[in-house]
Design a protein around this motif. Structure first.
Motif, PDB file in Angstrom:
ATOM      1  N   ASP A 292     -38.160 171.852 107.190  1.00 14.66           N
ATOM      2  CA  ASP A 292     -38.056 170.551 107.854  1.00 14.66           C
ATOM      3  C   ASP A 292     -36.900 169.739 107.280  1.00 14.66           C
ATOM      4  O   ASP A 292     -36.131 169.121 108.031  1.00 14.66           O
ATOM      5  N   ARG A 293     -36.772 169.727 105.950  1.00 11.38           N
ATOM      6  CA  ARG A 293     -35.649 169.008 105.322  1.00 11.38           C
ATOM      7  C   ARG A 293     -34.311 169.583 105.781  1.00 11.38           C
ATOM      8  O   ARG A 293     -33.351 168.843 106.052  1.00 11.38           O
ATOM      9  N   ALA A 294     -34.227 170.922 105.836  1.00  9.40           N
ATOM     10  CA  ALA A 294     -32.974 171.565 106.248  1.00  9.40           C
ATOM     11  C   ALA A 294     -32.618 171.195 107.689  1.00  9.40           C
ATOM     12  O   ALA A 294     -31.463 170.859 107.989  1.00  9.40           O
ATOM     13  N   HIS A 295     -33.599 171.256 108.586  1.00  4.15           N
ATOM     14  CA  HIS A 295     -33.364 170.881 109.990  1.00  4.15           C
ATOM     15  C   HIS A 295     -32.788 169.477 110.079  1.00  4.15           C
ATOM     16  O   HIS A 295     -31.807 169.231 110.790  1.00  4.15           O
ATOM     17  N   ARG A 296     -33.382 168.555 109.360  1.00  7.22           N
ATOM     18  CA  ARG A 296     -32.932 167.163 109.432  1.00  7.22           C
ATOM     19  C   ARG A 296     -31.549 166.974 108.843  1.00  7.22           C
ATOM     20  O   ARG A 296     -30.857 166.002 109.160  1.00  7.22           O
ATOM     21  N   ALA A 297     -31.136 167.905 107.976  1.00  5.75           N
ATOM     22  CA  ALA A 297     -29.796 167.837 107.378  1.00  5.75           C
ATOM     23  C   ALA A 297     -28.765 168.635 108.183  1.00  5.75           C
ATOM     24  O   ALA A 297     -27.611 168.748 107.770  1.00  5.75           O
ATOM     25  N   GLY A 298     -29.191 169.194 109.307  1.00  3.93           N
ATOM     26  CA  GLY A 298     -28.268 169.971 110.135  1.00  3.93           C
ATOM     27  C   GLY A 298     -28.040 171.377 109.617  1.00  3.93           C
ATOM     28  O   GLY A 298     -27.023 172.006 109.934  1.00  3.93           O
ATOM     29  N   ILE A 299     -28.985 171.898 108.862  1.00  2.00           N
ATOM     30  CA  ILE A 299     -28.876 173.229 108.268  1.00  2.00           C
ATOM     31  C   ILE A 299     -29.916 174.142 108.920  1.00  2.00           C
ATOM     32  O   ILE A 299     -31.080 173.753 109.097  1.00  2.00           O
TER      33      ILE A 299
END
Length: 344
Positions: A292-299
């Motif tokens: 979830d953190r990665a998705h929100r960071a564009g990763i």
């Protein structure tokens, strides 16, 4: 205490100093014989184990027949540990001698600068006192766990006598240990992780807590390679190293625990993150949170799941070819071509 006095104290324990800092050598009569002051195997350097406290032929004096170099045991400590600042050499000598602060009076030659236990600075000192893992019990330990790809593992070192104190307040002892440097995104060491080992390197030491971390860990990791657009991150060092056996050129990071993996910081260049999962409830939770953190960071996050508890279990029980096939099914095609096909 002046440097000359410190060297004299070391000379009184010359053989103990040699066994600790020049472990690649051996005793021969009145001398300790080794390759050089950096603990290289060989026979060109001779250290006097007995003699007067000062002057010609003093205990602790050494000479290298191959290079013409000579010196005392403070020089041995400096060269074998890689410490550049003489104040650090003096502190390390005092640590070895177990001098108390009251015995070691500050002087202009060697300052005393107390370091808080468990601090980032203490972790850097510990790592600097350790040696590269090749040819040590740390390498034996990793190979016993089927980890054979160790190039680019400069974040790992070995300390033959690392302090361990039981959590119940028992007596402190020294044990061999694998030391891992924890670094931030800029490569600055913020902490260290210790894995105490058995005396033959075949397993972890038979103690209650054979693994401990120190320093500033949150967001940071033990790193193997420099992250670009792609990297993999997992919990344990052995788990991450096991994946490196089949993806040896992919940058990876070991966060040391599920909680720290969930909080790992992302390099600005990162575009795809492989999350190395442990097969337990904590592993499932951290994968969900980190993805979830990665998705929100564009990763783009991609989870790599083992067949057993973790990838080291897979590697030891099934072998490298089976792990390669399992990982190959989960890595996207462009990374399979770039990283997996080059695995040995």
């Amino acid at each position: 205490m002046k440097a000359a006095d410190l060297a004299t104290r070391l000379g009184l324990r010359a053989e103990a100093v040699c066994r600790y800092y020049l472990s690649s050598g051996r005793r021969s009569g009145k001398y300790w014989i080794v390759g050089d002051a950096r603990n290289t195997p060989g026979r060109s350097m001779f250290v006097r184990l007995f003699g007067p406290q000062i002057g010609k032929g003093a205990a602790g004096k050494w000479a290298d027949a191959a290079t013409g170099e000579h010196g005392d045991l403070l020089d041995v400590i400096r060269e074998s540990t890689g410490l550049a600042d003489f104040r650090d050499v003096g502190r390390e000598a005092r640590r070895f001698l177990n001098l108390t602060e009251s015995e070691a009076v500050p002087s202009p030659d060697i300052e005393i600068d107390p370091i808080p236990t468990g601090s980032p600075e203490a972790s850097r000192r510990l790592f600097n006192m350790a040696r590269p893992i090749f040819g040590t019990l740390a390498e034996t330990y990793l190979r016993q766990r089927a980890v054979t790809v160790l190039h680019g593992a400069s974040a790992l070192r070995f300390h033959p006598h690392c302090y361990y104190r039981p959590e119940d307040g028992g007596s402190r002892q020294t044990l061999p240990a694998m030391i891992a440097a924890v670094t931030d995104l800029h490569g600055r060491q913020t902490g260290a992780h210790r894995t105490w080992l058995s005396n033959d390197g075949g397993d972890k030491a038979p103690i209650v807590t054979p693994r401990r971390a120190m320093g500033d860990l949150l967001g940071h990791a033990v790193r193997f390679g420099t992250a670009g657009t792609v990297m993999a991150a997992g919990e344990g060092i052995e788990t991450v190293l096991s994946l490196r056996c089949v993806l040896p050129d992919m940058p990876m990071a070991a966060a040391l625990s599920a909680a720290h993996l969930a909080a790992i910081l992302f390099p600005l260049s990162l575009r795809r993150l492989y999350i190395i999962r442990d097969n337990d409830r904590a592993g499932a939770n951290v994968c969900h949170h980190l993805a979830d953190r990665a998705h929100r960071a564009g990763i783009e996050p991609i989870v790599l799941s083992p067949g057993l508890a973790d990838f080291n279990d897979d590697l030891r029980h099934f072998g490298i070819q089976a792990v390669r096939e399992l990982v190959g099914e989960q890595v996207i095609r462009r990374d399979r071509i770039r990283y997996l096909h080059g695995a040995a």
